[in-house]
Design a protein around this motif. Structure first.
Motif, PDB file in Angstrom:
ATOM      1  N   GLU A  91       0.828  -1.207   0.000  1.00 53.89           N
ATOM      2  CA  GLU A  91       0.000   0.000   0.000  1.00 53.89           C
ATOM      3  C   GLU A  91       0.864   1.260   0.000  1.00 53.89           C
ATOM      4  N   GLU A  92       1.886   1.281   0.862  1.00 56.58           N
ATOM      5  CA  GLU A  92       2.760   2.451   0.969  1.00 56.58           C
ATOM      6  C   GLU A  92       3.499   2.737  -0.339  1.00 56.58           C
ATOM      7  N   LYS A  93       3.931   1.672  -1.012  1.00 54.90           N
ATOM      8  CA  LYS A  93       4.706   1.828  -2.244  1.00 54.90           C
ATOM      9  C   LYS A  93       3.812   1.961  -3.480  1.00 54.90           C
ATOM     10  N   GLY A  94       2.519   1.752  -3.300  1.00 55.28           N
ATOM     11  CA  GLY A  94       1.598   1.822  -4.427  1.00 55.28           C
ATOM     12  C   GLY A  94       1.873   0.780  -5.488  1.00 55.28           C
ATOM     13  N   CYS A  95       2.206  -0.439  -5.049  1.00 55.46           N
ATOM     14  CA  CYS A  95       2.611  -1.503  -5.985  1.00 55.46           C
ATOM     15  C   CYS A  95       1.445  -1.958  -6.867  1.00 55.46           C
TER      16      CYS A  95
END
Length: 364
Positions: free
Chosen positions: A81-85
């Protein structure tokens, strides 16, 4: 009656195929989380980075903590989620791959599976096995679809210890016989509905490939080289067995395997090693022709799979312990109830003893 077959959206297999991972995954996006063990990252990071060289891809390598637990799945989810994978790429053995599948499911993004061993048919399945933090079984997570891509680099597979490929043959060995029993009993399969003729043909082909290529593949595995026989067996272990069991059903062999997990003497065995003996016991249970049973025992002996209780590590056979195995194999919800006749613990106990004796006689 509804007939259903399920499989990965794309199955890719070849020597050094991991070098082409960017070519196979570019359409998922340009942000990828790659999940592997610390050693797996050391081995694969450079190759994967080289594959994506010249693209705008952003790669996040994350170390798998060793257990496919709810806590670990949630930890990886947060990173995604944080990296927007845009997709998850799982590299390694069963627990790493199951974690990648679970994370992709919860984040609603594609998953790419890259197995580094061919010891089971799990890479292709729509299933993750969830454990506690202590490594105890917790639950099955049934996924709505199979992996988007399963990429099998046969050079990587054949660098692993030969025992893993051999154990995979033990797991794959059961595919046809359990499919046959499930079809005879008209059981529902994991895919939902009933087995298709296509899935049954795949299960039968799996057995045929093992018989014609298994021993040659074992030798190749011991020499850590890729041969045509090895390629065929890797496909049988991974894809044919995976589609076969999910879309045709499992029956006695895997339940008997589950029963043996109760014995401390069997804890050193790999999944497929126990399943191989369970297959012989299932054939005894259904009173298969002696020629068929001997064919399976001969195959197991050739490739190095256990055919007796002693070879499984049980040198002191106790009736009460084998009855516990039989009772667990016949527990509520076990797949042995997909056999085309009613099976009681006493039947399984007898089948185990006869399978053991047939294995002993063959060795003599």
């Amino acid at each position: 009656m509804t007939n259903i077959i399920i499989s990965p959206s794309k199955y890719i297999q070849g020597k050094d195929e991991i070098h082409n991972v960017s070519k196979h995954t570019y359409f998922f996006g340009n942000k990828f989380l790659l999940l592997a063990t610390e050693n797996g990252i050391k081995r694969m990071k450079g190759i994967i980075e080289e594959s994506f060289k010249g693209t705008d891809a952003k790669l996040t390598f994350e170390t798998f903590n060793g257990e496919c637990s709810r806590k670990e799945i949630q930890r990886i989810e947060k990173i995604v989620e944080e990296k927007g994978c845009d997709a998850v790429i799982g590299i390694g053995g069963g627990k790493t791959l199951d974690t990648a599948k679970a994370v992709a499911y919860y984040r609603k993004i594609p998953v790419v599976i890259i197995p580094t061993i061919a010891s089971t048919d799990a890479p292709c399945s729509a299933l993750s096995v969830i454990y506690t933090e202590k490594g105890e079984f917790s639950e099955y997570l049934i996924l709505p679809k199979n992996p988007d891509i399963v990429l099998v680099d046969t050079a990587i597979i054949m660098k692993s210890p030969a025992r893993f490929l051999i154990a995979g043959m033990g797991d794959a060995l059961a595919t046809y016989f359990e499919a046959r029993a499930s079809v005879r009993s008209n059981s529902d399969v994991m895919a939902g509905g009933k087995a298709t003729k296509t899935a049954f043909a795949i299960a039968k082909l799996c057995y045929e490939i093992l018989l014609s290529n298994g021993y040659k593949a074992r030798i190749a595995a011991e020499k850590n080289v890729v041969t045509q026989a090895a390629q065929a067996v890797i496909e049988a272990n991974t894809y044919l067995s995976g589609v076969g069991f999910e879309s045709c059903g499992i029956a006695g062999a895997h339940s008997i395997h589950n029963g043996f997990t109760i014995l401390h003497e069997c804890h050193h065995l790999l999944h497929g090693e126990k399943v191989a003996f369970g297959t012989i016991a299932q054939l005894v249970l259904e009173n298969s022709p002696i020629e068929e049973i001997e064919e399976v025992i001969h195959f197991c002996t050739q490739v190095g799979l256990p055919t007796t209780l002693e070879k499984m590590g049980i040198s002191d056979v106790k009736e009460e312990e084998l009855m516990k195995v039989a009772e667990l194999a016949c527990g509520e919800g076990e797949t042995i109830h997909n056999m085309p006749f009613k099976v009681e613990p006493q039947d399984v106990y007898a089948a185990i003893l006869i399978a053991d004796e047939l294995g002993r006689q063959y060795i003599k």
